[in-house]
Motif scaffolding. Sequence first.
Motif, PDB file in Angstrom:
ATOM      1  N   CYS A 120      30.143 -40.004  30.832  1.00  0.00           N
ATOM      2  CA  CYS A 120      29.202 -38.779  30.483  1.00  0.00           C
ATOM      3  C   CYS A 120      28.212 -38.622  31.285  1.00  0.00           C
ATOM      4  O   CYS A 120      27.328 -39.615  31.477  1.00  0.00           O
ATOM      5  CB  CYS A 120      28.513 -39.049  29.046  1.00  0.00           C
ATOM      6  SG  CYS A 120      27.597 -37.663  28.339  1.00  0.00           S
ATOM      7  N   LEU A 152      24.476 -37.314  32.360  1.00  0.00           N
ATOM      8  CA  LEU A 152      23.464 -36.453  31.865  1.00  0.00           C
ATOM      9  C   LEU A 152      22.208 -36.210  32.809  1.00  0.00           C
ATOM     10  O   LEU A 152      22.254 -36.899  33.764  1.00  0.00           O
ATOM     11  CB  LEU A 152      22.659 -37.424  30.749  1.00  0.00           C
ATOM     12  CG  LEU A 152      22.350 -38.844  31.280  1.00  0.00           C
ATOM     13  CD1 LEU A 152      21.106 -39.266  31.654  1.00  0.00           C
ATOM     14  CD2 LEU A 152      22.512 -39.923  29.806  1.00  0.00           C
ATOM     15  N   HIS A 166      24.785 -33.215  28.301  1.00  0.00           N
ATOM     16  CA  HIS A 166      25.940 -34.254  28.422  1.00  0.00           C
ATOM     17  C   HIS A 166      27.209 -33.493  29.101  1.00  0.00           C
ATOM     18  O   HIS A 166      27.702 -32.230  28.535  1.00  0.00           O
ATOM     19  CB  HIS A 166      26.368 -34.537  26.913  1.00  0.00           C
ATOM     20  CG  HIS A 166      25.203 -35.435  26.332  1.00  0.00           C
ATOM     21  ND1 HIS A 166      24.131 -34.694  25.770  1.00  0.00           N
ATOM     22  CD2 HIS A 166      25.115 -36.525  26.141  1.00  0.00           C
ATOM     23  CE1 HIS A 166      23.256 -35.720  25.535  1.00  0.00           C
ATOM     24  NE2 HIS A 166      23.886 -36.822  25.457  1.00  0.00           N
ATOM     25  N   SER A 170      31.874 -43.321  27.713  1.00  0.00           N
ATOM     26  CA  SER A 170      31.906 -42.448  26.473  1.00  0.00           C
ATOM     27  C   SER A 170      33.489 -42.340  25.864  1.00  0.00           C
ATOM     28  O   SER A 170      34.341 -42.187  26.800  1.00  0.00           O
ATOM     29  CB  SER A 170      31.532 -40.973  26.977  1.00  0.00           C
ATOM     30  OG  SER A 170      31.548 -40.143  25.644  1.00  0.00           O
TER      31      SER A 170
END
Length: 370
Positions: free
Chosen positions: A213, A215, A286, A328
Motif C-alpha cells: 500500500c 500512501l 491508499h 497490506s
Amino acid sequence: MTYDLAVVGAGIVGLAHALAAARRGLSVVVIDRDAQANGASIRNFGLVVVSGEEPGRQRRLAERSREIWLEVARPAGIEVLHIGLLAVAQRPEALALLEAFAASESGAGCTLLSQEELGRRQGGLNLENLRGGLLSPAEIRIESREAIPRIAAYLEAELKVDFRFATTVSGVSPPVVETSSGPIRAGKVVVCPGDDLTGLFPELIARHDVQRCKLQMLRLAPSGLRLSSAVVSDLSLVRYPGYALLPEASALRARLEDDSAEALRNGVHMIAVQSADGSLVVGDSHHYGKTPDPFGLEAVDALILREFGAVFAKSPTVSARWTGTYASALERAHFREQAGDDIRLVMITSGTGASTAFAIGEETISELFN
C-alpha cells in the motif's frame, strides 16, 4: 559468539521482538540492510491507535502495545507529544456512528461532545461544518522518525542488543544466518521483512496474498494551531475497523460514496497530529499493488488538504511531502508463519504497525522460547 536470537529487520516490528527477547535476558542481534531506519516505521503519523482497532484480539494487542510504549518512552528518551484521539463528525451519519461507538463496549471511557463542547476542547476547528465529536483517551502520539532510532539506541545501550546495519541477509538456517558481512550464529531467528515480498521466505508471504500500500503524507508549517490530541474525521471512520464494523457505518459509507467518491477511490482520509515544533503531520491516501510507483500526485494531496480544510479553519502552508509503503493483505492485520522449528516470519499487514507491534513481539518470543 552464538546469539540466542537474531532479528532480521530493524523497523518497529523487529525492534519489538528484540525488546521482548532482551527483557527476558536473551542475547540478541538485529540485522538490517539499510544504514538506518528508512521504511514505513518512520514515514507515518506516530499514532498508536487503540479505539480504531477491531474489537477482540486486535484491540487487546493495541492496548498491550500502548502499555509497552509508555514503559519504554521515558528511558528511551521518547516524548509522548499528545494523548487521545478526537473524532469529529461533519455529517449526521458520522455523528450517529460515533454515538453507536460510544454506546458499545469499545467506547467505554470515550466522551461524546456536542458542537459547543467540541469548540471548547479544540481550538481552530471549522465548527460551522462540524456537528459534534467523540474523544478517546486511549491513543498516544510519538514522533516516529525520532522514536525508532531512539528505541534502537536504548536497546543497544541499556539492554545490550547488538545491531548490524547496512547488512543484507541472504539465507536463514539456524544456527547460521548468512549475511553480506559474513555468517552470524543464532539459535533462533525472527524475520520481520516489512514490505519486502520476495526476499526471505517469499513462498510463505505468497500464501497470504500480500501486496503493498502506497500512501501520501504532508507536513504543514507551524501556524499557531495547537492540537490537544490527534484529530480524525468522517473518512477515517469508514477505514478504521473499530468504527467501520459497526452497523451504523453503512449509512456513512453510502453518504460518502455519494459526496466524496473521489476521496474514497484514492483511499483518502484525514488524520492530523502535531510535532514538537508546532508543525502538523497530515494524511493520507491508499493505493495498492505489488509494486506501486514511487510518485505522489498533486491531485491526491489536494484531496487530503480539502478534507483538512473541512475540519480546520486555517489552511497552513505545506512544508514537506513524502510517500511510504507498507505490507497490506485483505481481512488480516498481521500474520506469523513458522518457517522452521527455530524460525518465525512476522508481518504486520496494516498501516497501524506501531499500535500492535510490541504485543506481537511478546507473543512471538514467548512462542519461541517457552
